[in-house]
Design an enzyme around this catalytic site. Structure first.
Site, PDB file in Angstrom:
ATOM      1  N   GLU A   8       4.025  -7.139  67.145  1.00  0.00           N
ATOM      2  CA  GLU A   8       3.881  -7.178  65.695  1.00  0.00           C
ATOM      3  C   GLU A   8       2.666  -8.032  65.358  1.00  0.00           C
ATOM      4  OE1 GLU A   8       8.195  -6.943  63.778  1.00  0.00           O
ATOM      5  OE2 GLU A   8       8.069  -8.553  65.250  1.00  0.00           O
ATOM      6  N   ASP A 128      14.868   1.463  57.846  1.00  0.00           N
ATOM      7  CA  ASP A 128      15.185   0.048  57.662  1.00  0.00           C
ATOM      8  C   ASP A 128      16.486  -0.044  56.879  1.00  0.00           C
ATOM      9  OD1 ASP A 128      12.985  -1.623  58.759  1.00  0.00           O
ATOM     10  OD2 ASP A 128      11.773  -0.397  57.432  1.00  0.00           O
TER      11      ASP A 128
END
Length: 247
Positions: A8, A128
């Site tokens: 990330e 998500d």
């Protein structure tokens, strides 16, 4: 079960988020390209790179992500801020094996289906999940959409798979939230990948028994060295079952 390390990126640095919280990232003082190469040397056959800046509308990491794609020699799936078909095509042109779309599946589902049809097996959906509902991170989007209904709407699309990121698991623990991914995996023919559900090696063991789970995307646990990638690969690989001997 496949183990997919994820890197990330925020401001060109490796970070991890807890529960998708951009306000409190954990910074890791490692080189992103060297880290990606290290994962491959340890046995990774696929990587994910998530651009957290792009989720917020910035594209400062494009050159760095392209360097990672070209340096590692394994397929790389790119996630973060892909909110237009042009952006997905950009990453495919840069050599990404697959692109991960999240909010676009909610705001422009027809576009995503068209992209998947034109680029079969190159589009991954990311769901998500917060409190059981779709809640894409990195973008202000209040939604009351049922993830099962959205998943069903993509039943005929030639997707590469579906990533289920359960942000509630960070707060309440993995076991309580295995039901979310179990239910979604049971309703689709697409491959399903777990994200945010692995903090220990035992979590891999649990996921192995969920039907239709093709793999797990792991970042924070590898960064903080809770376990090594080699250990994760060993636990995730199929174990031979005992068989009876016939005379």
């Amino acid at each position: 079960m496949q183990v997919i390390p994820t890197i990330e990126l925020l401001n060109g640095r490796c970070v991890t988020l807890r529960g998708g919280d951009f306000d409190a990232p954990t910074l890791w003082h490692v080189d992103p390209v060297a880290t990606a190469r290290g994962f491959v040397a340890a046995g990774a056959t696929r990587l994910q790179v998530t651009d957290l800046d792009a989720m917020q509308g910035r594209h400062d990491n494009d050159a760095l992500i392209t360097e990672i794609i070209r340096a590692v020699g394994v397929p790389v799936q790119v996630a973060g801020g892909i909110r237009a078909r042009e952006r997905a095509e950009f990453w495919i042109a840069q050599g990404a094996a697959q692109v991960v779309v999240g909010s676009l599946a909610v705001t422009a589902p027809d576009m995503v289906r068209a992209l998947a049809k034109y680029r079969p097996d190159m589009v991954l959906l990311n769901f998500d999940i917060r409190d059981g509902w779709l809640a894409p991170i990195g973008r202000q989007m209040d939604t009351v959409l049922d993830p099962s209904a959205v998943l069903e709407s993509f039943a005929q699309a030639p997707l590469a798979g579906v990533i289920v990121t359960d942000h509630d698991a960070d707060a309440a623990g993995v076991e309580k939230h295995l039901g979310v991914i179990t239910g979604l995996a049971a309703q689709t023919r697409h491959l399903v990948f777990a994200s945010g559900l692995v903090d220990t090696l035992d979590d891999f063991s649990r996921l192995r028994y969920v039907p239709n789970i093709a793999g797990a995307i792991v970042g924070r646990a590898l960064m903080r060295k809770t376990f090594t990638l080699e250990q994760a690969l060993d636990v995730a690989r199929p174990q031979p079952e005992e068989t009876a001997e016939f005379l």
